[in-house]
Design a protein around this motif. Structure first.
Motif, PDB file in Angstrom:
ATOM      1  N   LEU A   1       4.876  10.851   5.269  1.00 17.96           N
ATOM      2  CA  LEU A   1       3.414  11.451   5.833  1.00 17.96           C
ATOM      3  C   LEU A   1       2.386  12.344   5.041  1.00 17.96           C
ATOM      4  O   LEU A   1       1.475  12.954   5.316  1.00 17.96           O
ATOM      5  CB  LEU A   1       4.046  12.569   6.501  1.00 17.96           C
ATOM      6  N   ILE A   2       3.089  13.331   4.006  1.00 18.39           N
ATOM      7  CA  ILE A   2       2.199  13.650   3.388  1.00 18.39           C
ATOM      8  C   ILE A   2       0.881  13.009   2.774  1.00 18.39           C
ATOM      9  O   ILE A   2       0.381  13.089   2.812  1.00 18.39           O
ATOM     10  CB  ILE A   2       3.078  14.699   1.936  1.00 18.39           C
TER      11      ILE A   2
ATOM     12  N   GLU B   1      -6.326   6.870  -5.497  1.00 18.98           N
ATOM     13  CA  GLU B   1      -5.652   6.733  -4.739  1.00 18.98           C
ATOM     14  C   GLU B   1      -4.916   7.416  -5.675  1.00 18.98           C
ATOM     15  O   GLU B   1      -3.289   7.505  -6.092  1.00 18.98           O
ATOM     16  CB  GLU B   1      -5.486   5.087  -4.711  1.00 18.98           C
ATOM     17  N   ARG B   2      -5.168   7.607  -7.492  1.00 22.16           N
ATOM     18  CA  ARG B   2      -4.180   7.936  -8.802  1.00 22.16           C
ATOM     19  C   ARG B   2      -4.038   9.200  -7.629  1.00 22.16           C
ATOM     20  O   ARG B   2      -2.916  10.389  -8.171  1.00 22.16           O
ATOM     21  CB  ARG B   2      -5.235   8.209  -9.991  1.00 22.16           C
ATOM     22  N   ILE B   3      -5.666   9.919  -7.343  1.00 26.32           N
ATOM     23  CA  ILE B   3      -5.762  11.287  -6.883  1.00 26.32           C
ATOM     24  C   ILE B   3      -4.568  11.791  -5.829  1.00 26.32           C
ATOM     25  O   ILE B   3      -3.857  13.063  -5.837  1.00 26.32           O
ATOM     26  CB  ILE B   3      -7.464  11.898  -6.871  1.00 26.32           C
ATOM     27  N   VAL B   4      -4.725  11.491  -5.261  1.00 25.99           N
ATOM     28  CA  VAL B   4      -3.947  10.762  -3.394  1.00 25.99           C
ATOM     29  C   VAL B   4      -2.298  11.178  -4.324  1.00 25.99           C
ATOM     30  O   VAL B   4      -0.848  12.275  -3.960  1.00 25.99           O
ATOM     31  CB  VAL B   4      -4.349  10.202  -2.734  1.00 25.99           C
ATOM     32  N   GLU B   5      -2.569  10.131  -4.546  1.00 29.58           N
ATOM     33  CA  GLU B   5      -0.580  10.205  -5.871  1.00 29.58           C
ATOM     34  C   GLU B   5      -0.339  11.273  -6.414  1.00 29.58           C
ATOM     35  O   GLU B   5       1.234  12.054  -6.456  1.00 29.58           O
ATOM     36  CB  GLU B   5      -1.070   8.730  -6.551  1.00 29.58           C
ATOM     37  N   ALA B   6      -1.101  11.873  -7.263  1.00 30.53           N
ATOM     38  CA  ALA B   6      -0.589  13.180  -7.370  1.00 30.53           C
ATOM     39  C   ALA B   6      -0.366  14.204  -7.037  1.00 30.53           C
ATOM     40  O   ALA B   6       0.085  14.853  -7.069  1.00 30.53           O
ATOM     41  CB  ALA B   6      -1.648  12.813  -8.949  1.00 30.53           C
ATOM     42  N   ARG B   7      -1.924  14.780  -6.085  1.00 35.92           N
ATOM     43  CA  ARG B   7      -1.158  15.575  -5.263  1.00 35.92           C
ATOM     44  C   ARG B   7      -0.396  15.152  -3.989  1.00 35.92           C
ATOM     45  O   ARG B   7       0.994  16.170  -3.931  1.00 35.92           O
ATOM     46  CB  ARG B   7      -2.316  15.451  -4.059  1.00 35.92           C
ATOM     47  N   ALA B   8       0.214  13.843  -3.907  1.00 36.04           N
ATOM     48  CA  ALA B   8       1.428  14.341  -3.249  1.00 36.04           C
ATOM     49  C   ALA B   8       2.562  14.460  -3.828  1.00 36.04           C
ATOM     50  O   ALA B   8       3.803  15.262  -3.376  1.00 36.04           O
ATOM     51  CB  ALA B   8       1.517  12.773  -2.529  1.00 36.04           C
TER      52      ALA B   8
ATOM     53  N   SER C   1      -6.192  19.653   2.701  1.00 39.26           N
ATOM     54  CA  SER C   1      -6.060  20.258   1.463  1.00 39.26           C
ATOM     55  C   SER C   1      -4.455  20.352   1.335  1.00 39.26           C
ATOM     56  O   SER C   1      -3.283  20.352   2.320  1.00 39.26           O
ATOM     57  CB  SER C   1      -6.238  21.406   1.893  1.00 39.26           C
ATOM     58  N   ASP C   2      -4.146  21.050  -0.164  1.00 35.86           N
ATOM     59  CA  ASP C   2      -2.671  20.898   0.567  1.00 35.86           C
ATOM     60  C   ASP C   2      -2.084  22.296   0.710  1.00 35.86           C
ATOM     61  O   ASP C   2      -1.063  22.202   1.058  1.00 35.86           O
ATOM     62  CB  ASP C   2      -2.220  20.867  -1.408  1.00 35.86           C
ATOM     63  N   LYS C   3      -2.751  23.205   0.810  1.00 32.66           N
ATOM     64  CA  LYS C   3      -2.247  24.656   1.756  1.00 32.66           C
ATOM     65  C   LYS C   3      -1.855  23.646   2.617  1.00 32.66           C
ATOM     66  O   LYS C   3      -0.913  24.801   3.886  1.00 32.66           O
ATOM     67  CB  LYS C   3      -2.975  25.814   1.258  1.00 32.66           C
ATOM     68  N   GLU C   4      -3.001  22.967   3.777  1.00 31.65           N
ATOM     69  CA  GLU C   4      -2.683  22.790   4.919  1.00 31.65           C
ATOM     70  C   GLU C   4      -1.095  22.064   5.608  1.00 31.65           C
ATOM     71  O   GLU C   4      -0.491  21.917   6.551  1.00 31.65           O
ATOM     72  CB  GLU C   4      -3.973  21.820   5.302  1.00 31.65           C
TER      73      GLU C   4
ATOM     74  N   ASN D   1       3.281  16.166  -6.120  1.00 30.57           N
ATOM     75  CA  ASN D   1       3.022  17.468  -6.529  1.00 30.57           C
ATOM     76  C   ASN D   1       3.692  18.278  -4.916  1.00 30.57           C
ATOM     77  O   ASN D   1       4.515  19.652  -5.532  1.00 30.57           O
ATOM     78  CB  ASN D   1       1.776  18.213  -7.327  1.00 30.57           C
ATOM     79  N   ILE D   2       3.378  17.882  -4.440  1.00 26.30           N
ATOM     80  CA  ILE D   2       3.909  18.784  -3.262  1.00 26.30           C
ATOM     81  C   ILE D   2       5.465  18.075  -2.739  1.00 26.30           C
ATOM     82  O   ILE D   2       6.094  18.532  -2.295  1.00 26.30           O
ATOM     83  CB  ILE D   2       2.605  17.719  -1.381  1.00 26.30           C
TER      84      ILE D   2
END
Length: 158
Positions: free
Chosen positions: A49-50, A11-18, A59-62, A20-21
């Motif tokens: 949505l993100i 969940e922390r990884i998802v939050e960090a990626r979200a 992926s972030d690109k997608e 960043n996007i």
């Protein structure tokens, strides 16, 4: 207990990626804020949505591609460099190149002007003051169109 830690880590990884996007996506309602900073309804929906897209394994690109397809390229803070934007990106270089070319041509023309070359040839010969004045009158180039000595002196306070 280990499963719980893995879940928290994911969940922390998802939050960090979200986050960043979200920092790189413009709020469609505010325009000047990222959806991470905006409290507009559309920004809240886009953040959700993100996160949903990331949890679905994209992926972030997608995710960026989906946002661009749904909301247009203006939603991204980093527009693509393609044929549509090439003129916009390259026009300052084109204008600078044209200005530099015009300046170089004018400078070259001044240095190779026949009048200046003739004046330089005459300078080494002993002439009477009257002959010098006649030569200067004949060889001094006429003023260039669009340039006025009075304009220049007014500009420099002379």
């Amino acid at each position: 207990m280990a499963e719980n830690e893995d879940e928290v880590k994911k969940e922390r990884i998802v939050e960090a990626r979200a986050r960043n996007i979200s920092h790189n996506v413009r709020c469609t309602e505010c325009g000047s804020q990222s959806i991470e900073d905006s409290q507009a309804d559309i920004a809240i929906l886009l953040r959700k949505l993100i996160r949903d897209e990331i949890r679905a394994g994209k992926s972030d690109k997608e995710v960026f591609k989906k946002l661009e397809e749904d909301y247009g390229e203006t939603v991204l803070y980093t527009p693509k460099f393609d044929m549509q934007t090439a003129a916009l990106w390259l026009s300052p270089l084109l204008v600078a190149g044209l200005a530099g070319g015009a300046w170089a041509y004018k400078r070259h023309r001044q240095k190779t002007d026949v009048h200046i070359m003739a004046l330089n040839l005459v300078r080494g010969f002993p002439l009477t003051p009257k002959e010098k004045q006649v030569m200067l009158d004949l060889l001094t180039p006429p003023p260039q169109p669009g340039f006025s000595a009075t304009w220049w002196s007014r500009l420099h306070g002379g």
